[in-house]
Design an enzyme around this catalytic site. Structure first.
Site, PDB file in Angstrom:
ATOM      1  N   LYS A 163       0.814  -1.221   0.000  1.00 40.32           N
ATOM      2  CA  LYS A 163       0.000   0.000   0.000  1.00 40.32           C
ATOM      3  C   LYS A 163       0.851   1.277   0.000  1.00 40.32           C
ATOM      4  O   LYS A 163       0.388   2.326  -0.428  1.00 40.32           O
ATOM      5  CB  LYS A 163      -0.936   0.012   1.213  1.00 40.32           C
ATOM      6  N   ASP A 173     -10.212   3.211   2.227  1.00 39.92           N
ATOM      7  CA  ASP A 173     -10.363   2.549   3.531  1.00 39.92           C
ATOM      8  C   ASP A 173     -11.061   3.449   4.562  1.00 39.92           C
ATOM      9  O   ASP A 173     -11.909   2.988   5.330  1.00 39.92           O
ATOM     10  CB  ASP A 173      -8.988   2.137   4.084  1.00 39.92           C
TER      11      ASP A 173
HETATM   12  P1  NAP Z   1       0.618  -1.053   8.692  1.00 47.47           P
HETATM   13  O1  NAP Z   1       0.785   0.098   7.776  1.00 47.47           O
HETATM   14  O2  NAP Z   1       1.599  -2.163   8.687  1.00 47.47           O
HETATM   15  O3  NAP Z   1       0.517  -0.471  10.198  1.00 47.47           O
HETATM   16  C1  NAP Z   1       0.395  -1.333  11.282  1.00 47.47           C
HETATM   17  C2  NAP Z   1       0.270  -0.523  12.570  1.00 47.47           C
HETATM   18  O4  NAP Z   1       0.023  -1.433  13.645  1.00 47.47           O
HETATM   19  C3  NAP Z   1       1.521   0.258  12.952  1.00 47.47           C
HETATM   20  O5  NAP Z   1       1.130   1.459  13.555  1.00 47.47           O
HETATM   21  C4  NAP Z   1       2.199  -0.670  13.951  1.00 47.47           C
HETATM   22  O6  NAP Z   1       2.963   0.008  14.926  1.00 47.47           O
HETATM   23  C5  NAP Z   1       1.001  -1.275  14.653  1.00 47.47           C
HETATM   24  N1  NAP Z   1       1.322  -2.599  15.216  1.00 47.47           N
HETATM   25  C6  NAP Z   1       1.609  -3.732  14.521  1.00 47.47           C
HETATM   26  N2  NAP Z   1       1.816  -4.759  15.370  1.00 47.47           N
HETATM   27  C7  NAP Z   1       1.667  -4.250  16.627  1.00 47.47           C
HETATM   28  C8  NAP Z   1       1.762  -4.809  17.926  1.00 47.47           C
HETATM   29  N3  NAP Z   1       2.045  -6.102  18.115  1.00 47.47           N
HETATM   30  N4  NAP Z   1       1.564  -4.008  19.003  1.00 47.47           N
HETATM   31  C9  NAP Z   1       1.272  -2.690  18.820  1.00 47.47           C
HETATM   32  N5  NAP Z   1       1.161  -2.096  17.609  1.00 47.47           N
HETATM   33  C10 NAP Z   1       1.349  -2.869  16.525  1.00 47.47           C
HETATM   34  O7  NAP Z   1      -0.800  -1.751   8.473  1.00 47.47           O
HETATM   35  P2  NAP Z   1      -2.143  -1.058   7.931  1.00 47.47           P
HETATM   36  O8  NAP Z   1      -2.214  -1.183   6.458  1.00 47.47           O
HETATM   37  O9  NAP Z   1      -2.252   0.280   8.562  1.00 47.47           O
HETATM   38  O10 NAP Z   1      -3.257  -2.059   8.504  1.00 47.47           O
HETATM   39  C11 NAP Z   1      -3.490  -2.163   9.894  1.00 47.47           C
HETATM   40  C12 NAP Z   1      -4.533  -3.253  10.151  1.00 47.47           C
HETATM   41  O11 NAP Z   1      -5.790  -2.835   9.619  1.00 47.47           O
HETATM   42  C13 NAP Z   1      -4.190  -4.576   9.427  1.00 47.47           C
HETATM   43  O12 NAP Z   1      -4.419  -5.638  10.303  1.00 47.47           O
HETATM   44  C14 NAP Z   1      -5.156  -4.645   8.267  1.00 47.47           C
HETATM   45  O13 NAP Z   1      -5.523  -5.966   7.959  1.00 47.47           O
HETATM   46  C15 NAP Z   1      -6.350  -3.855   8.806  1.00 47.47           C
HETATM   47  N6  NAP Z   1      -7.112  -3.231   7.725  1.00 47.47           N
HETATM   48  C16 NAP Z   1      -8.417  -3.610   7.558  1.00 47.47           C
HETATM   49  C17 NAP Z   1      -9.164  -3.042   6.556  1.00 47.47           C
HETATM   50  C18 NAP Z   1     -10.602  -3.460   6.378  1.00 47.47           C
HETATM   51  O14 NAP Z   1     -11.173  -3.173   5.312  1.00 47.47           O
HETATM   52  N7  NAP Z   1     -11.224  -4.059   7.358  1.00 47.47           N
HETATM   53  C19 NAP Z   1      -8.594  -2.100   5.686  1.00 47.47           C
HETATM   54  C20 NAP Z   1      -7.259  -1.728   5.893  1.00 47.47           C
HETATM   55  C21 NAP Z   1      -6.530  -2.308   6.913  1.00 47.47           C
HETATM   56  P3  NAP Z   1       4.496   0.463  14.642  1.00 47.47           P
HETATM   57  O15 NAP Z   1       4.410   1.753  13.886  1.00 47.47           O
HETATM   58  O16 NAP Z   1       5.061   0.612  16.004  1.00 47.47           O
HETATM   59  O17 NAP Z   1       5.136  -0.662  13.842  1.00 47.47           O
END
Ligand code: NAP
Length: 301
Positions: free
Chosen positions: A74, A110
């Protein structure tokens, strides 16, 4: 499911890795069938960044209407698009690409998906509300921008890596006329802002595994609050379970997934009056999720 491919069939799809469990093909193909569109939506599994460039090159040469992008591309796709909508640029992530002639235009649907699902499933309007977003990645960025557009009064972004939350606030600040933005660490010191918020959003992968604890303890939540988990699962997610036990209203990420996909379809329709059939998409996504969960049980046995 479309079974009549013609010489005029247009393509759509999803780029990501891994894609075995994606619900998007089932959801989109059901919608195209319902709308009578001669389109087909396919998974485009891409192993690494150099393949990403090759695959996007192929997409330019083929009759694609557009494509979705999911983890882990992304961010990388931002620099490959010819143009990126401001919301996606500030969010730091593109999840939908529209092909207009030779040009690829990046969007992020999103955040709109999240706000639409809150309206549909929790009758929640973020206007004048206090919101906490956990996470500072692309999904948190998209949520924050949509909450600004929806005129939330305050959005506090809490993240394990505080600097990322601060960087998101910095990028979004010039777009936030009606919304106060704040950044902070998570989970240290998060309890007070979480307890006092009208809406709490989990925009991290915490809770994806069935054995994971809730990313937010039940004791930090309260009745009268709305809790949105971007994670979804065939069962209740750990956060949704905790929120309901605390008396809060909780929604998982399935409605967001459906709504972001519906908005992508409407973008690819190129300004026609097409309205995506959200009910059909929801049913197809639920059926595919149940099927995936059954397969996983089979694989575990
Ligand atoms: P991303 O860019 O990789 O960001 C992940 C975020 O989660 C970062 O802020 C990271 O913190 C934090 N994080 C990851 N593991 C963690 C842990 N064990 N403890 C605390 N914080 C943690 O991912 P993203 O694209 O934003 O997506 C985030 C989530 O939303 C994913 O699981 C995705 O599947 C979901 N999502 C769902 C939809 C939907 O349509 N339902 C759409 C988009 C995303 P750091 O900065 O410290 O690494």
């Amino acid at each position: 499911m479309k079974n009549h491919i013609t010489g005029r069939t247009r393509l759509a799809g999803i780029i990501g890795w891994p894609l075995e469990h994606t619900l998007s093909p089932a959801m989109h193909n059901a919608a195209y069938e319902a709308l009578g569109l001669d389109w087909v939506y396919v998974p485009l599994p891409v192993r690494d960044d150099s393949d990403l460039i090759r695959v996007v090159g192929a997409v330019r040469a083929l009759p694609f209407v557009g494509f979705n992008v999911t983890m882990p591309y992304k961010q990388a796709i931002l620099d490959i698009c010819d143009e990126v909508a401001t919301l996606a640029r500030v969010a730091g992530a593109v999840n939908t690409v529209h092909r207009e002639g030779d040009r690829l235009i990046g969007y992020n649907t999103d955040g709109r998906g999240l706000v639409d699902s809150l309206a549909a499933e929790a009758e929640f309007d973020p206007k004048d509300k206090v919101v906490v977003v956990i996470g500072a990645g692309g999904a948190a960025g998209a949520a924050t921008l949509s909450l600004i557009l929806a005129k939330a009064s305050k959005v506090t972004i809490l993240n394990r890596t505080t600097e990322r939350a601060e960087a998101l606030v910095e990028r979004a600040a010039s777009h936030a006329r009606d919304t106060d933005l704040e950044a902070g660490p998570f989970p240290e010191g998060a309890v007070e802002s979480i307890r006092t918020a009208d809406l709490v959003i989990n925009a991290t992968p915490m809770g994806m595994r069935r054995s994971d604890p809730s990313p937010i303890p039940k004791e930090w939540l309260r009745p009268g609050q709305v809790v949105a988990d971007m994670i979804y699962s065939a069962q209740s997610t750990p956060l949704v379970t905790a929120a309901r036990a605390a008396g809060a209203t909780a929604v998982d990420g399935l409605g967001m997934l459906v709504s972001q996909g519906a908005t992508a379809l409407e973008i690819w329709s190129g300004g026609t009056e097409t309205v995506a059939p959200r009910g059909v998409m929801r049913k197809a996504a639920e059926d595919a999720l149940t099927e995936t969960a059954l397969q996983e049980v089979g694989e575990e046995e």
